[in-house]
Design a protein around this motif. Sequence first.
Motif, PDB file in Angstrom:
ATOM      1  N   ILE A  63     -12.108   2.443 -28.399  1.00 18.97           N
ATOM      2  CA  ILE A  63     -10.844   3.702 -29.053  1.00 18.97           C
ATOM      3  C   ILE A  63     -10.977   5.093 -28.047  1.00 18.97           C
ATOM      4  CG2 ILE A  63     -11.422   5.072 -31.268  1.00 18.97           C
ATOM      5  CD1 ILE A  63     -12.930   3.095 -32.698  1.00 18.97           C
ATOM      6  N   ILE A  64     -11.663   4.894 -27.756  1.00 18.55           N
ATOM      7  CA  ILE A  64     -12.302   6.581 -26.288  1.00 18.55           C
ATOM      8  C   ILE A  64     -11.519   5.955 -25.408  1.00 18.55           C
ATOM      9  CG2 ILE A  64     -13.056   8.162 -27.765  1.00 18.55           C
ATOM     10  CD1 ILE A  64     -15.098   7.809 -26.795  1.00 18.55           C
ATOM     11  N   HIS A  65     -10.906   6.995 -24.299  1.00 18.97           N
ATOM     12  CA  HIS A  65     -11.173   6.721 -22.334  1.00 18.97           C
ATOM     13  C   HIS A  65     -12.343   7.755 -22.412  1.00 18.97           C
ATOM     14  CE1 HIS A  65     -10.222   7.083 -18.660  1.00 18.97           C
ATOM     15  NE2 HIS A  65     -10.279   6.158 -18.086  1.00 18.97           N
ATOM     16  N   ALA A  66     -13.809   7.242 -22.062  1.00 25.25           N
ATOM     17  CA  ALA A  66     -14.607   7.586 -22.017  1.00 25.25           C
ATOM     18  C   ALA A  66     -14.864   8.500 -21.066  1.00 25.25           C
ATOM     19  CB  ALA A  66     -15.985   6.856 -21.794  1.00 25.25           C
ATOM     20  N   PRO A  67     -14.673   8.352 -20.188  1.00 24.41           N
ATOM     21  CA  PRO A  67     -13.926   9.573 -19.012  1.00 24.41           C
ATOM     22  C   PRO A  67     -12.724  11.036 -19.010  1.00 24.41           C
ATOM     23  CG  PRO A  67     -14.055   7.768 -17.535  1.00 24.41           C
ATOM     24  CD  PRO A  67     -13.968   6.694 -19.113  1.00 24.41           C
ATOM     25  N   SER A  68     -12.515  10.039 -19.711  1.00 25.16           N
ATOM     26  CA  SER A  68     -11.219  12.047 -19.960  1.00 25.16           C
ATOM     27  C   SER A  68     -11.985  12.220 -21.313  1.00 25.16           C
ATOM     28  CB  SER A  68      -9.908  11.576 -20.146  1.00 25.16           C
ATOM     29  OG  SER A  68      -9.692  10.491 -19.410  1.00 25.16           O
ATOM     30  N   ASN A 236     -11.697  -1.073 -15.815  1.00 21.73           N
ATOM     31  CA  ASN A 236     -12.972   0.025 -16.332  1.00 21.73           C
ATOM     32  C   ASN A 236     -12.364   1.058 -16.032  1.00 21.73           C
ATOM     33  OD1 ASN A 236     -15.138  -1.485 -15.318  1.00 21.73           O
ATOM     34  ND2 ASN A 236     -14.786  -1.891 -13.555  1.00 21.73           N
ATOM     35  N   ASP A 237     -13.304   1.913 -17.332  1.00 22.48           N
ATOM     36  CA  ASP A 237     -12.414   3.678 -17.633  1.00 22.48           C
ATOM     37  C   ASP A 237     -12.480   4.162 -16.370  1.00 22.48           C
ATOM     38  OD1 ASP A 237     -11.912   2.488 -20.006  1.00 22.48           O
ATOM     39  OD2 ASP A 237     -13.445   3.904 -20.676  1.00 22.48           O
ATOM     40  N   ALA A 238     -13.264   4.147 -14.942  1.00 20.68           N
ATOM     41  CA  ALA A 238     -12.639   4.949 -14.249  1.00 20.68           C
ATOM     42  C   ALA A 238     -11.827   4.548 -13.145  1.00 20.68           C
ATOM     43  CB  ALA A 238     -13.843   4.693 -13.231  1.00 20.68           C
ATOM     44  N   ASP A 239     -11.439   3.067 -13.913  1.00 15.06           N
ATOM     45  CA  ASP A 239      -9.671   3.058 -12.620  1.00 15.06           C
ATOM     46  C   ASP A 239      -8.568   3.558 -13.013  1.00 15.06           C
ATOM     47  OD1 ASP A 239     -11.626   0.447 -11.634  1.00 15.06           O
ATOM     48  OD2 ASP A 239     -11.007  -0.652 -13.141  1.00 15.06           O
ATOM     49  N   PHE A 240      -8.693   4.628 -13.687  1.00 13.54           N
ATOM     50  CA  PHE A 240      -7.494   5.091 -14.430  1.00 13.54           C
ATOM     51  C   PHE A 240      -8.102   6.676 -15.241  1.00 13.54           C
ATOM     52  CE2 PHE A 240      -8.113   2.685 -18.215  1.00 13.54           C
ATOM     53  CZ  PHE A 240      -7.849   3.043 -18.626  1.00 13.54           C
TER      54      PHE A 240
END
Length: 534
Positions: A63-68, A236-240
Amino acid sequence: MGLAKEVEFLQSKIPAPITSPESLSELDTFPELQQLHSSLPSKATCDKLLEVYTTNCEKILRIIHAPSFLRQYTSFWQTPDLQSSFIFVPLLTAILVVAVFYTPHPSDLDETSSWDYLTQDAAKSLRAWLANLPRKQRVDLATLQVETLLLLSYQLRLMPPEELWRMSGSLVRSGMVMGLHVNLSRSTQLSFYQAECRRRLWITIIEIDLQASITSGMPVMTPQLDFEPLTPLNLNDADFDESTSEPPSPHPPSEETDSLAQITLATSLAHRTKMMNTVQHTNPRDNLMECVTQGQRLEQYIFEVPSHLKPNNSTESTRPECVLNNTLLDVFLRRPLLCLLRPLITHTTHDTSIYHEIYKTCLDSSLAILSYQDLFDPHFADLNITNSTIYWDIFHAFCQHDIFRSALSVCEHMRLSAPTSSSSSLVNDHTKTILPSYQILNKATLTRLVETTLDSLTRRVHKKGMDIKDLILLTIVLKSIRARGPLEQREHLMLQGARGTLTACRQHLLLMVTQHTLSADISDFAQMVLTSQF
């Protein structure tokens, strides 16, 4: 241009009907937003629940992009300004409302008040905020994220299946209004980050709608679409992030990433949707071979699930969140298979190879689903995985109907495989054919399995969503096939079993009532002591 601006200005001066979306502005939602903002738990409690959410969720349903989100979260607490956090506060509240179901009981009185708010009033405040949103904010991605999280919280609250289906259908339509069903891969108006977040949320909404349609027995609301260009990449979320200008190279299909579980489900999404449309709109007797072919294809999808995403994966055995998500992934895949093939059993000649294949597939999937109970039941679960009822509750919130139907399927197997004087040799050969090779399944073993399931369900009779009628039905069905004697004997066993189940439910409920009363008395006493000290 000057004339156009003048006309637009004059239009804005004419009052719209008080209830129309055009009459609303961001300021009109201020009371609801102010309520959400002022009711937020302390930062320490939010930190705790947010970690719980990111650890347990965002696996198969993204549902969300965790890092952002975490960057927005940090910025918010540095400057908790309501005007600049118009959409963030509702989104954070929705995440907390889901996370509280994955968390043990509060550790102090401050947390207790936060728990009470998140489990009771927060959802009402979010609904009020959504109802008063201006038109522009209604088609915002973050708004749809809030609605999706709210639906998940309702499922964890054990809302009736038909209500979940109604809400999921509304989510599908909202997503289509936003154009999430359109392939925008060549669009220059969206950044890669925006496009990928849209894909993740859309696939989640479609999955939720498919599962809601199965559990409620209602039609799938999603139209037939090509889901391949709408499926997220294996990243992965960290990829973008928001600054990514060029799409990163996705990881290999079998490599574990933050998105792999969702992608694994999405791979078969179009096929599973087609299967449920077949269930809803065709007669199984008219298209037997097509149904069998569709079932075989889904079995292949189940077989191709990466090993680290399977429920029996030993390498993740100490991580309960992985066990739960892998189990739900497997159940989500098996549901359409059972819905399609179970009705075929009664419409297929019993002495054919097709019947044996259908029967074995249904039995194997039913046994698999029943076996997952022990992964979370505190009476049997590995203590390294769980020593509380939290994951047991969540498993039942998602899979309670599957457990009940699977137990009935096992009873049906025992009934059909019982030898008769006229066909004992045929039935014995048939039984040998359909039994899986990895288990020795005799009538006593299966009876114990169903009895264990009944005991597990009885220990949950105090939980919301449990229907004692289901327990009585399963008891009567089981007792009716245990004996092959005269009708009077079977009726006596059924009556005796029903009485025994009701007695066990009564004893358990009495124990829960006693514990609750004692706990309330102790709580009142502690509150009185604290008050007297001040």
